[in-house]
Motif scaffolding. Structure first.
Motif, PDB file in Angstrom:
ATOM      1  N   SER A  15      -0.005   5.126  -7.680  1.00  0.00           N
ATOM      2  CA  SER A  15       0.425   5.024  -6.439  1.00  0.00           C
ATOM      3  C   SER A  15       1.237   6.427  -6.163  1.00  0.00           C
ATOM      4  O   SER A  15       1.571   7.387  -7.062  1.00  0.00           O
ATOM      5  CB  SER A  15       1.671   4.034  -6.330  1.00  0.00           C
ATOM      6  OG  SER A  15       2.680   4.195  -7.483  1.00  0.00           O
ATOM      7  N   SER A  16       1.638   6.681  -4.811  1.00  0.00           N
ATOM      8  CA  SER A  16       2.188   8.064  -4.390  1.00  0.00           C
ATOM      9  C   SER A  16       3.407   7.790  -3.562  1.00  0.00           C
ATOM     10  O   SER A  16       3.382   6.721  -2.515  1.00  0.00           O
ATOM     11  CB  SER A  16       1.410   8.731  -3.618  1.00  0.00           C
ATOM     12  OG  SER A  16       0.057   9.051  -4.532  1.00  0.00           O
ATOM     13  N   ASP A  17       4.675   8.284  -3.757  1.00  0.00           N
ATOM     14  CA  ASP A  17       5.818   8.213  -2.918  1.00  0.00           C
ATOM     15  C   ASP A  17       5.844   9.331  -1.851  1.00  0.00           C
ATOM     16  O   ASP A  17       5.412  10.402  -2.174  1.00  0.00           O
ATOM     17  CB  ASP A  17       7.072   8.559  -3.949  1.00  0.00           C
ATOM     18  CG  ASP A  17       7.152   7.381  -4.781  1.00  0.00           C
ATOM     19  OD1 ASP A  17       6.659   6.129  -4.721  1.00  0.00           O
ATOM     20  OD2 ASP A  17       7.832   7.502  -5.860  1.00  0.00           O
ATOM     21  N   THR A  27       6.219   3.707  -0.743  1.00  0.00           N
ATOM     22  CA  THR A  27       5.235   3.945  -2.060  1.00  0.00           C
ATOM     23  C   THR A  27       3.736   3.364  -1.578  1.00  0.00           C
ATOM     24  O   THR A  27       3.647   2.160  -1.021  1.00  0.00           O
ATOM     25  CB  THR A  27       5.745   3.176  -3.288  1.00  0.00           C
ATOM     26  OG1 THR A  27       7.041   3.757  -3.616  1.00  0.00           O
ATOM     27  CG2 THR A  27       4.601   3.344  -4.517  1.00  0.00           C
ATOM     28  N   ARG A  29      -0.224   2.573  -2.595  1.00  0.00           N
ATOM     29  CA  ARG A  29      -1.335   2.252  -3.370  1.00  0.00           C
ATOM     30  C   ARG A  29      -2.278   3.306  -3.427  1.00  0.00           C
ATOM     31  O   ARG A  29      -2.726   3.603  -2.431  1.00  0.00           O
ATOM     32  CB  ARG A  29      -1.850   0.995  -3.118  1.00  0.00           C
ATOM     33  CG  ARG A  29      -2.830   0.406  -4.032  1.00  0.00           C
ATOM     34  CD  ARG A  29      -3.184  -1.172  -3.730  1.00  0.00           C
ATOM     35  NE  ARG A  29      -2.431  -2.074  -4.222  1.00  0.00           N
ATOM     36  CZ  ARG A  29      -1.448  -2.804  -3.359  1.00  0.00           C
ATOM     37  NH1 ARG A  29      -1.543  -2.575  -1.922  1.00  0.00           N
ATOM     38  NH2 ARG A  29      -0.349  -3.418  -3.585  1.00  0.00           N
ATOM     39  N   VAL A  68       3.238  -0.654  -1.160  1.00  0.00           N
ATOM     40  CA  VAL A  68       3.558  -1.285  -2.247  1.00  0.00           C
ATOM     41  C   VAL A  68       5.089  -1.654  -2.321  1.00  0.00           C
ATOM     42  O   VAL A  68       5.695  -2.503  -2.737  1.00  0.00           O
ATOM     43  CB  VAL A  68       3.098  -0.418  -3.583  1.00  0.00           C
ATOM     44  CG1 VAL A  68       3.654  -0.986  -4.822  1.00  0.00           C
ATOM     45  CG2 VAL A  68       1.778  -0.232  -3.617  1.00  0.00           C
ATOM     46  N   HIS A 105      -1.672  10.195   3.158  1.00  0.00           N
ATOM     47  CA  HIS A 105      -2.374   9.453   2.085  1.00  0.00           C
ATOM     48  C   HIS A 105      -3.707   9.342   1.913  1.00  0.00           C
ATOM     49  O   HIS A 105      -4.581   9.754   0.942  1.00  0.00           O
ATOM     50  CB  HIS A 105      -1.839   8.358   1.877  1.00  0.00           C
ATOM     51  CG  HIS A 105      -1.778   7.461   0.696  1.00  0.00           C
ATOM     52  ND1 HIS A 105      -1.169   7.911  -0.520  1.00  0.00           N
ATOM     53  CD2 HIS A 105      -2.685   6.387   0.383  1.00  0.00           C
ATOM     54  CE1 HIS A 105      -1.582   7.205  -1.703  1.00  0.00           C
ATOM     55  NE2 HIS A 105      -2.448   6.088  -1.026  1.00  0.00           N
TER      56      HIS A 105
END
Length: 116
Positions: A15-17, A27, A29, A68, A105
């Protein structure tokens, strides 16, 4: 549902914030299933909806599939229904920021997916 790796460990997508100017953290996925991609593309195409309605629904679907966790003012939101409800109640500024985060994203992790 997460799949199990050898040895019984659960596999988890990375995952990325993304942090907004107020310190809130969304956050997202790092996985987007083929079925979800098809559903998203169909929604974005419209299917009888106006362009604006299709865009709004596609953005919501993308958020629903990728979000997420969202920490707002230190309070985490992690349940899917609560995340979607909070997104729907977001201010215009928050929605614009979330849209930018979704675009960034997708550009980084799913270059074949055109974010609204």
């Amino acid at each position: 549902m997460a799949k199990r790796a050898r040895g019984g460990e659960r596999l988890k997508a990375p995952s990325s914030d993304y942090t907004d100017p107020h310190g809130n953290v969304l956050t997202l996925r790092g996985s987007f299933t083929p079925a979800a991609r098809v559903e998203y593309a169909q929604m974005l195409a419209g299917g009888g909806l106006t362009r604006e309605d299709a865009w709004q629904r596609a953005r919501e679907l993308l958020f629903e599939r990728l979000a997420v966790r969202w920490v707002i003012a230190g309070a985490p939101i992690e349940r899917p229904k609560e995340l979607l409800a909070r997104f729907r109640a977001a201010s215009g500024e928050e929605r614009a920021w979330v849209t930018d985060a979704l675009r960034d994203h997708c550009e980084e992790h799913f270059p074949d997916v055109k974010a609204p």
